[in-house]
Design a protein around this motif. Structure first.
Motif, mmCIF file in Angstrom:
data_model
loop_
_atom_site.group_PDB
_atom_site.id
_atom_site.type_symbol
_atom_site.label_atom_id
_atom_site.label_comp_id
_atom_site.label_asym_id
_atom_site.label_seq_id
_atom_site.Cartn_x
_atom_site.Cartn_y
_atom_site.Cartn_z
ATOM 1 N N TYR A 188 56.892 35.082 29.382
ATOM 2 C CA TYR A 188 57.460 34.300 28.284
ATOM 3 C C TYR A 188 57.973 35.142 27.125
ATOM 4 O O TYR A 188 58.553 34.602 26.180
ATOM 5 C CB TYR A 188 56.422 33.299 27.783
ATOM 6 N N LEU A 189 57.773 36.456 27.169
ATOM 7 C CA LEU A 189 58.243 37.289 26.063
ATOM 8 C C LEU A 189 59.771 37.290 25.937
ATOM 9 O O LEU A 189 60.308 37.056 24.838
ATOM 10 C CB LEU A 189 57.706 38.716 26.218
ATOM 11 N N PRO A 190 60.541 37.563 27.026
ATOM 12 C CA PRO A 190 62.001 37.492 26.880
ATOM 13 C C PRO A 190 62.482 36.098 26.488
ATOM 14 O O PRO A 190 63.451 35.961 25.710
ATOM 15 C CB PRO A 190 62.504 37.881 28.279
ATOM 16 N N TYR A 191 61.811 35.074 27.002
ATOM 17 C CA TYR A 191 62.166 33.695 26.654
ATOM 18 C C TYR A 191 62.002 33.471 25.157
ATOM 19 O O TYR A 191 62.880 32.911 24.483
ATOM 20 C CB TYR A 191 61.276 32.748 27.446
ATOM 21 N N LEU A 192 60.890 33.922 24.597
ATOM 22 C CA LEU A 192 60.647 33.783 23.156
ATOM 23 C C LEU A 192 61.718 34.511 22.347
ATOM 24 O O LEU A 192 62.262 33.962 21.372
ATOM 25 C CB LEU A 192 59.271 34.349 22.811
ATOM 26 N N ILE B 217 44.169 43.090 22.685
ATOM 27 C CA ILE B 217 44.807 43.343 21.385
ATOM 28 C C ILE B 217 46.308 43.090 21.477
ATOM 29 O O ILE B 217 46.909 42.457 20.598
ATOM 30 C CB ILE B 217 44.526 44.781 20.922
ATOM 31 N N GLY B 218 46.944 43.575 22.554
ATOM 32 C CA GLY B 218 48.380 43.366 22.703
ATOM 33 C C GLY B 218 48.746 41.899 22.782
ATOM 34 O O GLY B 218 49.702 41.447 22.129
ATOM 35 N N ILE B 219 47.985 41.127 23.553
ATOM 36 C CA ILE B 219 48.283 39.696 23.681
ATOM 37 C C ILE B 219 47.980 38.972 22.367
ATOM 38 O O ILE B 219 48.718 38.054 21.970
ATOM 39 C CB ILE B 219 47.498 39.088 24.849
ATOM 40 N N ALA B 220 46.914 39.365 21.669
ATOM 41 C CA ALA B 220 46.604 38.748 20.377
ATOM 42 C C ALA B 220 47.740 38.955 19.379
ATOM 43 O O ALA B 220 48.057 38.059 18.587
ATOM 44 C CB ALA B 220 45.296 39.326 19.825
ATOM 45 N N LEU B 221 48.371 40.122 19.426
ATOM 46 C CA LEU B 221 49.517 40.370 18.547
ATOM 47 C C LEU B 221 50.695 39.462 18.896
ATOM 48 O O LEU B 221 51.439 39.027 18.002
ATOM 49 C CB LEU B 221 49.937 41.839 18.638
ATOM 50 N N THR B 222 50.883 39.163 20.170
ATOM 51 C CA THR B 222 51.964 38.241 20.535
ATOM 52 C C THR B 222 51.659 36.824 20.060
ATOM 53 O O THR B 222 52.568 36.097 19.650
ATOM 54 C CB THR B 222 52.187 38.236 22.062
ATOM 55 N N ALA C 220 60.190 42.894 16.301
ATOM 56 C CA ALA C 220 59.776 44.243 16.691
ATOM 57 C C ALA C 220 58.290 44.302 17.023
ATOM 58 O O ALA C 220 57.850 45.174 17.792
ATOM 59 C CB ALA C 220 60.095 45.229 15.566
ATOM 60 N N MET C 221 57.498 43.362 16.465
ATOM 61 C CA MET C 221 56.068 43.359 16.739
ATOM 62 C C MET C 221 55.782 43.086 18.212
ATOM 63 O O MET C 221 54.772 43.539 18.753
ATOM 64 C CB MET C 221 55.374 42.321 15.862
ATOM 65 N N ILE C 222 56.699 42.344 18.879
ATOM 66 C CA ILE C 222 56.517 42.087 20.310
ATOM 67 C C ILE C 222 56.548 43.388 21.093
ATOM 68 O O ILE C 222 55.724 43.626 21.990
ATOM 69 C CB ILE C 222 57.601 41.124 20.830
ATOM 70 N N ALA C 223 57.514 44.245 20.757
ATOM 71 C CA ALA C 223 57.610 45.531 21.444
ATOM 72 C C ALA C 223 56.359 46.369 21.210
ATOM 73 O O ALA C 223 55.831 47.009 22.143
ATOM 74 C CB ALA C 223 58.849 46.289 20.973
ATOM 75 N N VAL C 224 55.852 46.378 19.983
ATOM 76 C CA VAL C 224 54.629 47.124 19.669
ATOM 77 C C VAL C 224 53.450 46.562 20.459
ATOM 78 O O VAL C 224 52.660 47.307 21.048
ATOM 79 C CB VAL C 224 54.332 47.062 18.154
ATOM 80 N N ALA C 225 53.348 45.233 20.458
ATOM 81 C CA ALA C 225 52.241 44.589 21.156
ATOM 82 C C ALA C 225 52.250 44.941 22.632
ATOM 83 O O ALA C 225 51.191 45.198 23.228
ATOM 84 C CB ALA C 225 52.320 43.068 20.974
ATOM 85 N N TRP C 226 53.450 44.988 23.223
ATOM 86 C CA TRP C 226 53.484 45.214 24.670
ATOM 87 C C TRP C 226 53.288 46.668 25.046
ATOM 88 O O TRP C 226 52.893 46.976 26.160
ATOM 89 C CB TRP C 226 54.752 44.605 25.276
ATOM 90 N N VAL C 227 53.536 47.573 24.124
ATOM 91 C CA VAL C 227 53.154 48.959 24.346
ATOM 92 C C VAL C 227 51.633 49.072 24.413
ATOM 93 O O VAL C 227 51.067 49.724 25.298
ATOM 94 C CB VAL C 227 53.717 49.875 23.244
ATOM 95 N N VAL C 228 50.949 48.400 23.489
ATOM 96 C CA VAL C 228 49.484 48.419 23.470
ATOM 97 C C VAL C 228 48.933 47.815 24.761
ATOM 98 O O VAL C 228 48.043 48.379 25.411
ATOM 99 C CB VAL C 228 48.940 47.653 22.249
ATOM 100 N N THR D 280 53.291 29.731 21.411
ATOM 101 C CA THR D 280 51.968 30.032 20.878
ATOM 102 C C THR D 280 50.885 29.540 21.833
ATOM 103 O O THR D 280 49.862 30.209 22.037
ATOM 104 C CB THR D 280 51.778 29.387 19.501
ATOM 105 N N ALA D 281 51.122 28.384 22.440
ATOM 106 C CA ALA D 281 50.122 27.813 23.354
ATOM 107 C C ALA D 281 49.910 28.691 24.575
ATOM 108 O O ALA D 281 48.767 28.979 24.955
ATOM 109 C CB ALA D 281 50.554 26.408 23.777
ATOM 110 N N VAL D 282 50.997 29.139 25.206
ATOM 111 C CA VAL D 282 50.826 29.940 26.424
ATOM 112 C C VAL D 282 50.266 31.322 26.107
ATOM 113 O O VAL D 282 49.446 31.864 26.867
ATOM 114 C CB VAL D 282 52.147 30.048 27.222
ATOM 115 N N PHE D 283 50.670 31.904 24.968
ATOM 116 C CA PHE D 283 50.110 33.203 24.594
ATOM 117 C C PHE D 283 48.630 33.070 24.252
ATOM 118 O O PHE D 283 47.828 33.972 24.550
ATOM 119 C CB PHE D 283 50.877 33.797 23.416
#
Length: 449
Positions: free
Chosen positions: A272-276, A328-333, A344-352, A414-417
């Motif tokens: 769902y990240l690209p969709y968001l 932690i990465g999913i919590a940031l999403t 940009a926070m999505i990219a950071v979250a997914w690196v983590v 937000t629900a799926v994340f």
């Protein structure tokens, strides 16, 4: 990469790479395929089908490997994968293409299990983390080049060649592996019974997951039917994994469960990240896809680092740290979607999150083999890959139903994340149970690392 293992390493990683490439490339070309074959109604099934049938292939290959060694299951799985590619590449209709995708799933599921057993029989235990790091990289690299290559092939020639072009490469990779397989043809225990019961359960699990993908949108009863499908899927998967897995029993059962939960959390959110990013932040598909590139690179880098560290990094420690980083990465999403933070926070979250998966995924593979015996390496390797596929498939089906159900009353992203975060919490909380109270598993995994 020494002379003794060079060709088996290259060939095995190439087979993993091509299976991953095919999975990711199809994501890019499927809209074109669907339009060309007038198959919009079967679009979702073209993705869910191979993931579900792969569970059946895993069970067959695991049982067969325990009885006769990994050679025949590997050859058969590669043949089934090639047949699936040919059917899909030559398909005149969407129905036939989906049938080819089902065959691909059977082949790719069996292929992975057979390769894990080959690793156990060919390589010394000290090299297992490094080999699995190579497998992890072979999964990650296609996420960087697969969509671009598939798009270029489709534009220059035809979507048919995204399937047909892989056939020759698969055969070349297989020939690289063949020399190392000599002497393993009957490297099993013929007294191990055929597990027809487990095969039946795997079919039921696959059907339940497919049903979950199809019934959620039925007006009035969709939610109830989806809940029934989840229950049936969980009941069916129990015989396919070590006893006590769903109860998080200490030792190997918890290793398998944590691996499945981490995969479910990671891939359930990633879809769902690209969709968001395209829907809410108006990014182009290319820029949205780049948000996942950092995670893919981080996964590969972390897998390489843990492989080089060997016994200096305890496998159990690596998995515990990895599950926390995924959380932690999913919590940031979740926070980004809920509070409207910068994209940009999505990219950071997914690196983590990618670093977390790179740490824990190869080490759960090493732990599984170190806690296995030659008599059950096939079953346990099958259980490990079943946990990956079943966990991801079930998570994707549930998040898809949830996304549709809450869209009218709340933010579906937000629900799926948030659901993925709950699953990640479970993985992090259960990770310490991989070690038995007696500490025996720590000894095994140190040798395996």
């Amino acid at each position: 990469m020494s002379s003794e293992y060079l060709w088996i390493t290259i060939g095995a990683c190439a087979l993993v790479f091509l299976g991953a490439f095919e999975s990711l490339a199809v994501t890019t070309v499927m809209p074109t395929v669907s339009a060309d074959l007038d198959g919009e109604r079967l679009y979702a099934l073209a993705f869910a089908g191979p993931l579900a049938t792969s569970v059946i292939g895993m069970v067959i290959a695991g049982n067969w490997s325990d009885r006769r060694g990994p050679v025949a299951p590997l050859y058969t799985s590669v043949a089934m994968f090639v047949v699936g590619l040919l059917i899909a590449g030559l398909a005149p209709s969407m129905e036939i293409l989906v049938a080819g995708r089902f065959a691909q799933g059977l082949g790719s599921g069996g292929l992975m299990v057979a390769l894990y057993v080959v690793v156990a029989r060919v390589y010394p235990q000290a090299l297992h983390p490094a080999v699995f790091a190579g497998f992890a990289a072979a999964w990650v690299i296609p996420s960087l080049i697969g969509p671009t290559v598939a798009g270029a092939v489709t534009e220059l020639w035809s979507w048919h060649w995204v399937f047909l072009g892989v056939v020759i490469l698969v055969l070349v990779a297989l020939f690289m592996v063949i020399p190392a397989l000599r002497g393993l043809s009957n490297d099993g225990d013929a007294t191990t019974p055929w597990a027809f019961g487990r095969l039946g359960w795997s079919v039921l699990a696959a059907v339940a997951v497919l049903a979950l993908n199809l019934v959620g949108d039925i007006p009035g009863v969709g939610t109830a039917l989806a809940a029934v499908a989840v229950v049936v899927a969980l009941i069916a998967v129990r015989p396919l994994v070590p006893r006590g897995t769903l109860r998080a029993r200490r030792g190997l059962p918890s290793v398998i469960l944590v691996r499945g939960l981490a995969a479910a959390a990671f891939f359930g959110a990633q879809v769902y990240l690209p969709y968001l990013l395209t829907d809410r932040y108006d990014l182009t598909p290319t820029l949205a896809g780049l948000s996942l590139t950092g995670g893919a690179l981080a996964w590969s880098a972390a897998a390489t680092v843990q492989g080089r560290m060997g016994t200096r990094l305890s496998s159990i420690t690596a998995v515990r740290v990895g599950t926390i980083l995924v959380l932690i990465g999913i919590a940031l999403t979740v926070a980004t979607a809920g509070f409207g933070w910068d994209a940009a926070m999505i990219a950071v979250a997914w690196v983590v999150a990618g670093v977390g998966m790179g740490l824990m995924s190869p080490r759960t593979s090493a732990l599984t083999l170190s806690m296995s015996t030659p008599e059950n390496q096939g079953f346990n390797s099958g259980a490990m890959t079943v946990a990956d596929s079943f966990g991801s498939a079930l998570a994707l089906a549930v998040t898809g139903t949830l996304f549709t159900a809450v869209a009218a009353v709340a933010d579906p992203f937000t629900a799926v994340f948030a659901l993925a975060a709950v699953v990640a919490v479970a993985a992090a909380v259960l990770a310490p149970r991989m070690r038995t109270r007696a500490g025996a598993d720590e000894t095994h995994e140190e040798v395996g690392a």
